[in-house]
Design a protein around this motif. Sequence first.
Motif, PDB file in Angstrom:
ATOM      1  N   GLU A   1       0.824  -1.205   0.000  1.00  0.00           N
ATOM      2  CA  GLU A   1       0.000   0.000   0.000  1.00  0.00           C
ATOM      3  C   GLU A   1       0.860   1.259   0.000  1.00  0.00           C
ATOM      4  N   ARG A   2       1.930   1.265   0.772  1.00  0.00           N
ATOM      5  CA  ARG A   2       2.737   2.484   0.841  1.00  0.00           C
ATOM      6  C   ARG A   2       3.486   2.730  -0.456  1.00  0.00           C
ATOM      7  N   TYR A   3       4.133   1.704  -0.994  1.00  0.00           N
ATOM      8  CA  TYR A   3       4.934   1.923  -2.195  1.00  0.00           C
ATOM      9  C   TYR A   3       4.080   2.105  -3.440  1.00  0.00           C
ATOM     10  N   ALA A   4       2.888   1.544  -3.461  1.00  0.00           N
ATOM     11  CA  ALA A   4       1.985   1.806  -4.587  1.00  0.00           C
ATOM     12  C   ALA A   4       1.589   3.271  -4.632  1.00  0.00           C
ATOM     13  N   SER A   5       1.608   3.934  -3.469  1.00  0.00           N
ATOM     14  CA  SER A   5       1.212   5.343  -3.424  1.00  0.00           C
ATOM     15  C   SER A   5       2.286   6.272  -3.979  1.00  0.00           C
ATOM     16  N   PHE A   6       3.498   5.779  -4.167  1.00  0.00           N
ATOM     17  CA  PHE A   6       4.573   6.647  -4.649  1.00  0.00           C
ATOM     18  C   PHE A   6       4.276   7.203  -6.039  1.00  0.00           C
ATOM     19  N   ARG A   7       3.521   6.452  -6.828  1.00  0.00           N
ATOM     20  CA  ARG A   7       3.187   6.938  -8.173  1.00  0.00           C
ATOM     21  C   ARG A   7       2.380   8.224  -8.108  1.00  0.00           C
ATOM     22  N   ASP A   8       1.653   8.440  -7.014  1.00  0.00           N
ATOM     23  CA  ASP A   8       0.810   9.632  -6.896  1.00  0.00           C
ATOM     24  C   ASP A   8       1.643  10.906  -6.938  1.00  0.00           C
ATOM     25  N   TRP A   9       2.874  10.870  -6.440  1.00  0.00           N
ATOM     26  CA  TRP A   9       3.705  12.076  -6.437  1.00  0.00           C
ATOM     27  C   TRP A   9       4.940  11.960  -7.327  1.00  0.00           C
TER      28      TRP A   9
ATOM     29  N   ARG B   1      -2.064   1.240 -14.004  1.00  0.00           N
ATOM     30  CA  ARG B   1      -2.121   2.707 -14.100  1.00  0.00           C
ATOM     31  C   ARG B   1      -1.057   3.270 -15.040  1.00  0.00           C
TER      32      ARG B   1
ATOM     33  N   GLU C   1      -0.316  -3.385  -9.741  1.00  0.00           N
ATOM     34  CA  GLU C   1      -0.818  -2.044  -9.445  1.00  0.00           C
ATOM     35  C   GLU C   1      -0.262  -1.007 -10.402  1.00  0.00           C
TER      36      GLU C   1
END
Length: 400
Positions: free
Chosen positions: A288-296, A339, A335
């Motif tokens: 969950e944490r590393y998948a969020s890195f794409r957001d920024w 995207r 993931e």
Amino acid sequence: MEFGIFTIGDVTVDPHTGRAPSEHERIKNTVEIAKHADAAGLDVFATGQHHNPPFAAPGNPPVLLSYLAAQTAQIRLSTATTLITTMDPVRLAEDYSYAQHLADGRIDLMLGRGNTGPVYPWFGRDIRQGIDLAVENYNLLHRLWHEKNVDWEGRFRTPLQSFTATPRPLDDVVPFVWHGSIRSPEIAEQAAYYGDGFFHNNIFWPIHHTAWMVNLYRQRYAYYGHGTAEQAFVGLGGQVFMRKNSQAAVDEFRPYFDIAPVYGHGPSLEDFTEQTPLTVGSPQQIIERYASFRDWAGDYQRQLFLIDHAGLPQKTVLEQIDILAEEVVPALRKEFAARHDPAVPEAPTHEFLLARHLAGEDPVPGGSADSQAAQDRAARAARTADKAAETSAMDGQGEK
């Protein structure tokens, strides 16, 4: 998207046993780690470069990488730091080209200024000139890989006259270069100028700083006309420790964190994990944490994890590789693939670079003729010429 691991090769006392591995053990363990990562299906193994204790990472990484090329089948072999500031560009050109041949193209390198202060004078260098050394040395390295019969003169080494580095890069395609930095915008600019990759090894820094550096590099990559900002080549560092139960992971890792030579004896584990990408917990928490890195960070091409630091037993390190390969990486691949923008290139393999080279699409340092950078240079040159003409006309009237 590439997923892999990197090591800094520290030789650290295990807090539970009070024993540190010998340098020989640490070196042999590093080989086993790389081979295990290859067998597990990870994409990249990267090594740091060090010349001082408490590290047993190679002072000349191509020695280790060439050996690993003969011991592995598929994994890409890289440096986590190639010390561009204190290494001779001529030797870098020769050594990494040779290793590239031995590895059949499975070699790239990440340039950096990871030396501690005392190391610089050992190689006749001054840490206060670190940025200047990085800029000048890479300029020469780039020319040596792309040109023959090089004439060159600079500030930091003896001149070259009609020099050709040998062997030439495999298939006339140089190993892909990542410019690594955690704090210096000049290095992000350098990566963009040449159309190379930018790697932010953000194991120490908060995400807002990393995002700023990545965005700067992307903007400048587009400015130099190498592609859109979204198409730039970005890599990120990270660190994880995993167990099925998150509290068990925290309890097991805390004693190692507290004595780590890189960040130990400082912030608490909780504070450090809140501020940096270090994530200690269950595989799902890491996903969950590393998948969020794409957001920024946008679509990026390489994610490396530090998993063998701070005296962790070899058995534990190999277990961490298995958890990454079996549970975390497959979920992250899915993931990120869902995207992914098809206009953004995948990680640059030798095959990708060869196809780009044969198509005549190699990046032009400083920007091709249709780039914004070239247009700005032409505009500045025109203004300078106009000013010179005006000054000349005024001087002519004065003489009359």
